[in-house]
Design a protein around this motif. Sequence first.
Motif, PDB file in Angstrom:
ATOM      1  N   ALA A   1       5.402   5.477  11.419  1.00 58.49           N
ATOM      2  CA  ALA A   1       6.621   5.688  10.627  1.00 58.49           C
ATOM      3  C   ALA A   1       7.578   4.518  10.781  1.00 58.49           C
ATOM      4  CB  ALA A   1       7.298   6.992  11.039  1.00 58.49           C
ATOM      5  N   GLY A   2       7.697   4.001  11.996  1.00 55.19           N
ATOM      6  CA  GLY A   2       8.548   2.845  12.231  1.00 55.19           C
ATOM      7  C   GLY A   2       8.074   1.617  11.474  1.00 55.19           C
ATOM      8  N   ALA A   3       6.757   1.484  11.329  1.00 56.13           N
ATOM      9  CA  ALA A   3       6.212   0.351  10.577  1.00 56.13           C
ATOM     10  C   ALA A   3       6.577   0.445   9.104  1.00 56.13           C
ATOM     11  CB  ALA A   3       4.697   0.290  10.750  1.00 56.13           C
ATOM     12  N   PHE A   4       6.453   1.633   8.529  1.00 57.77           N
ATOM     13  CA  PHE A   4       6.832   1.802   7.122  1.00 57.77           C
ATOM     14  C   PHE A   4       8.328   1.545   6.934  1.00 57.77           C
ATOM     15  CE2 PHE A   4       2.711   3.780   6.550  1.00 57.77           C
ATOM     16  CZ  PHE A   4       2.427   3.561   5.213  1.00 57.77           C
TER      17      PHE A   4
ATOM     18  N   GLY B   1      -7.336 -21.766  -3.172  1.00 54.80           N
ATOM     19  CA  GLY B   1      -7.523 -20.694  -4.142  1.00 54.80           C
ATOM     20  C   GLY B   1      -7.510 -19.290  -3.571  1.00 54.80           C
ATOM     21  N   TYR B   2      -7.115 -19.132  -2.309  1.00 49.86           N
ATOM     22  CA  TYR B   2      -7.085 -17.799  -1.701  1.00 49.86           C
ATOM     23  C   TYR B   2      -6.124 -16.892  -2.462  1.00 49.86           C
ATOM     24  CZ  TYR B   2      -6.419 -14.154   1.845  1.00 49.86           C
ATOM     25  OH  TYR B   2      -6.344 -12.958   2.506  1.00 49.86           O
ATOM     26  N   ALA B   3      -6.569 -15.651  -2.714  1.00 46.60           N
ATOM     27  CA  ALA B   3      -5.724 -14.705  -3.445  1.00 46.60           C
ATOM     28  C   ALA B   3      -5.683 -13.340  -2.770  1.00 46.60           C
ATOM     29  CB  ALA B   3      -6.228 -14.560  -4.875  1.00 46.60           C
ATOM     30  N   GLY B   4      -6.148 -13.259  -1.523  1.00 52.06           N
ATOM     31  CA  GLY B   4      -6.146 -11.986  -0.803  1.00 52.06           C
ATOM     32  C   GLY B   4      -4.789 -11.687  -0.179  1.00 52.06           C
ATOM     33  N   HIS B   5      -4.774 -10.646   0.638  1.00 52.66           N
ATOM     34  CA  HIS B   5      -3.538 -10.268   1.327  1.00 52.66           C
ATOM     35  C   HIS B   5      -3.344 -11.122   2.582  1.00 52.66           C
ATOM     36  CE1 HIS B   5      -3.702  -7.005  -1.425  1.00 52.66           C
ATOM     37  NE2 HIS B   5      -4.546  -6.259  -0.744  1.00 52.66           N
ATOM     38  N   VAL B   6      -2.094 -11.299   2.959  1.00 47.68           N
ATOM     39  CA  VAL B   6      -1.722 -11.950   4.218  1.00 47.68           C
ATOM     40  C   VAL B   6      -1.017 -10.899   5.062  1.00 47.68           C
ATOM     41  CG1 VAL B   6      -0.295 -13.726   5.297  1.00 47.68           C
ATOM     42  CG2 VAL B   6      -1.541 -14.237   3.171  1.00 47.68           C
ATOM     43  N   ILE B   7      -1.607 -10.576   6.207  1.00 46.86           N
ATOM     44  CA  ILE B   7      -1.089  -9.493   7.040  1.00 46.86           C
ATOM     45  C   ILE B   7      -0.549 -10.047   8.348  1.00 46.86           C
ATOM     46  CG2 ILE B   7      -1.649  -7.333   8.222  1.00 46.86           C
ATOM     47  CD1 ILE B   7      -1.867  -7.140   5.173  1.00 46.86           C
TER      48      ILE B   7
ATOM     49  N   GLY C   1       3.760  -4.494   1.473  1.00 47.70           N
ATOM     50  CA  GLY C   1       2.992  -3.327   1.858  1.00 47.70           C
ATOM     51  C   GLY C   1       2.667  -3.368   3.336  1.00 47.70           C
ATOM     52  N   VAL C   2       1.776  -2.480   3.756  1.00 48.34           N
ATOM     53  CA  VAL C   2       1.365  -2.429   5.155  1.00 48.34           C
ATOM     54  C   VAL C   2      -0.159  -2.416   5.250  1.00 48.34           C
ATOM     55  CG1 VAL C   2       3.425  -1.125   5.845  1.00 48.34           C
ATOM     56  CG2 VAL C   2       1.287   0.102   5.366  1.00 48.34           C
ATOM     57  N   GLU C   3      -0.647  -2.809   6.421  1.00 53.01           N
ATOM     58  CA  GLU C   3      -2.036  -2.541   6.793  1.00 53.01           C
ATOM     59  C   GLU C   3      -2.000  -1.423   7.822  1.00 53.01           C
ATOM     60  OE1 GLU C   3      -5.138  -5.511   7.282  1.00 53.01           O
ATOM     61  OE2 GLU C   3      -5.313  -4.921   9.393  1.00 53.01           O
ATOM     62  N   LEU C   4      -2.670  -0.323   7.528  1.00 55.58           N
ATOM     63  CA  LEU C   4      -2.697   0.826   8.424  1.00 55.58           C
ATOM     64  C   LEU C   4      -3.724   0.588   9.518  1.00 55.58           C
ATOM     65  CD1 LEU C   4      -1.863   3.778   9.092  1.00 55.58           C
ATOM     66  CD2 LEU C   4      -3.800   4.490   7.641  1.00 55.58           C
ATOM     67  N   MET C   5      -3.255   0.419  10.753  1.00 57.73           N
ATOM     68  CA  MET C   5      -4.142   0.326  11.906  1.00 57.73           C
ATOM     69  C   MET C   5      -4.391   1.739  12.404  1.00 57.73           C
ATOM     70  SD  MET C   5      -5.928  -1.290  14.191  1.00 57.73           S
ATOM     71  CE  MET C   5      -5.523  -3.014  14.534  1.00 57.73           C
ATOM     72  N   VAL C   6      -5.585   2.236  12.171  1.00 60.85           N
ATOM     73  CA  VAL C   6      -5.890   3.628  12.479  1.00 60.85           C
ATOM     74  C   VAL C   6      -6.154   3.802  13.966  1.00 60.85           C
ATOM     75  CG1 VAL C   6      -7.456   5.556  12.027  1.00 60.85           C
ATOM     76  CG2 VAL C   6      -6.845   3.967  10.176  1.00 60.85           C
ATOM     77  N   GLY C   7      -5.411   4.717  14.577  1.00 62.18           N
ATOM     78  CA  GLY C   7      -5.676   5.096  15.952  1.00 62.18           C
ATOM     79  C   GLY C   7      -4.738   4.532  16.988  1.00 62.18           C
TER      80      GLY C   7
ATOM     81  N   VAL D   1       2.157 -10.042   1.034  1.00 55.98           N
ATOM     82  CA  VAL D   1       2.340 -10.183   2.477  1.00 55.98           C
ATOM     83  C   VAL D   1       2.615  -8.805   3.060  1.00 55.98           C
ATOM     84  CG1 VAL D   1       3.591 -11.340   4.324  1.00 55.98           C
ATOM     85  CG2 VAL D   1       3.277 -12.497   2.121  1.00 55.98           C
ATOM     86  N   GLY D   2       1.763  -8.365   3.964  1.00 57.43           N
ATOM     87  CA  GLY D   2       1.867  -7.028   4.517  1.00 57.43           C
ATOM     88  C   GLY D   2       2.150  -7.027   6.008  1.00 57.43           C
ATOM     89  N   LEU D   3       2.650  -5.913   6.473  1.00 60.70           N
ATOM     90  CA  LEU D   3       2.943  -5.714   7.894  1.00 60.70           C
ATOM     91  C   LEU D   3       1.874  -4.816   8.495  1.00 60.70           C
ATOM     92  CD1 LEU D   3       4.959  -5.978  10.312  1.00 60.70           C
ATOM     93  CD2 LEU D   3       6.022  -3.860   9.471  1.00 60.70           C
ATOM     94  N   GLY D   4       1.164  -5.312   9.486  1.00 56.06           N
ATOM     95  CA  GLY D   4       0.235  -4.461  10.221  1.00 56.06           C
ATOM     96  C   GLY D   4       1.015  -3.420  11.008  1.00 56.06           C
TER      97      GLY D   4
END
Length: 266
Positions: free
Chosen positions: A20-23, A224-230, A33-39, A7-10
């Motif tokens: 930085a605040g997201a990390f 059966g989903y095994a991907g990330h949840v953001i 973990g995180v999902e990096l939203m670029v820009g 489970v990640g935080l966008g």
Amino acid sequence: MHEKIKVGLGTSTVHPETTAGAFETAAELGYDGVELMVGVDRSSTDINYVESLRDKYQVPVLSVHSPCLIITQNTWSSEPWEKLEVSTKAAKRLGADVVVVHPPFRWQHDYAANFVTGVREVAEKSGVTIAVENMYPWRVLGREILAYHPHWDPTNFNYDALTFDLSHAAIGRADPFQMVNEWGSRLRHLHLTDGHDSMMDEHLFPGEGDMRSWEVLEHIVRSGYAGHVIHEISTRKMPSVQARREKLRECLETTRMHIENARRTA
């Protein structure tokens, strides 16, 4: 033994805080973990800096969201294929295994003409999964405008991997269960959020809209989903950083509870 669903935080979720605040938030709350939203903020485009944040907070980068919003048209490059290739290089350097990309805007003629095959070629060349995200129709005075090509809905196109965004599905008036069932194993990435049937891309907390987000999450996990949840959620109206973190803490706990519940009942 099931592989752990991370489970990640966008990083856009904490806007107007920075990357930085997201990390910092992800580390404090115990996200995987995180999902990096670029820009979204300038620092997100500096991969050296993002790498330093990853190492400082010991928070992995799970996925990279390529800069494909209107406001990021010149981020990293004005040439869309180059932007996507830079995104895959950033993902590999940061240790992410997924790049999220939107379908092209209709006015991006050359990019749009070869998008389906081009995405596959870039993915094969880079070794990174590129998951095309469902978008939505634009509406003006009650009329739908198809702003994306070949379509905002990727269901009927030959993409290998897809990202499902529940807020976008709400605007598109899509049945989320039908959509994920039709996608099957192509569903590789989830933006867990919520929304209503409106013209606004609300990105509400799961359970605050009409999309039955928690039920959708359990449904795909049982399938059966095994991907990330953001968590890609709008929190800009929260009264304080602490209020934002408390709300996200509750959301993270609830998300993990539903994942475990689905696995117990699968």
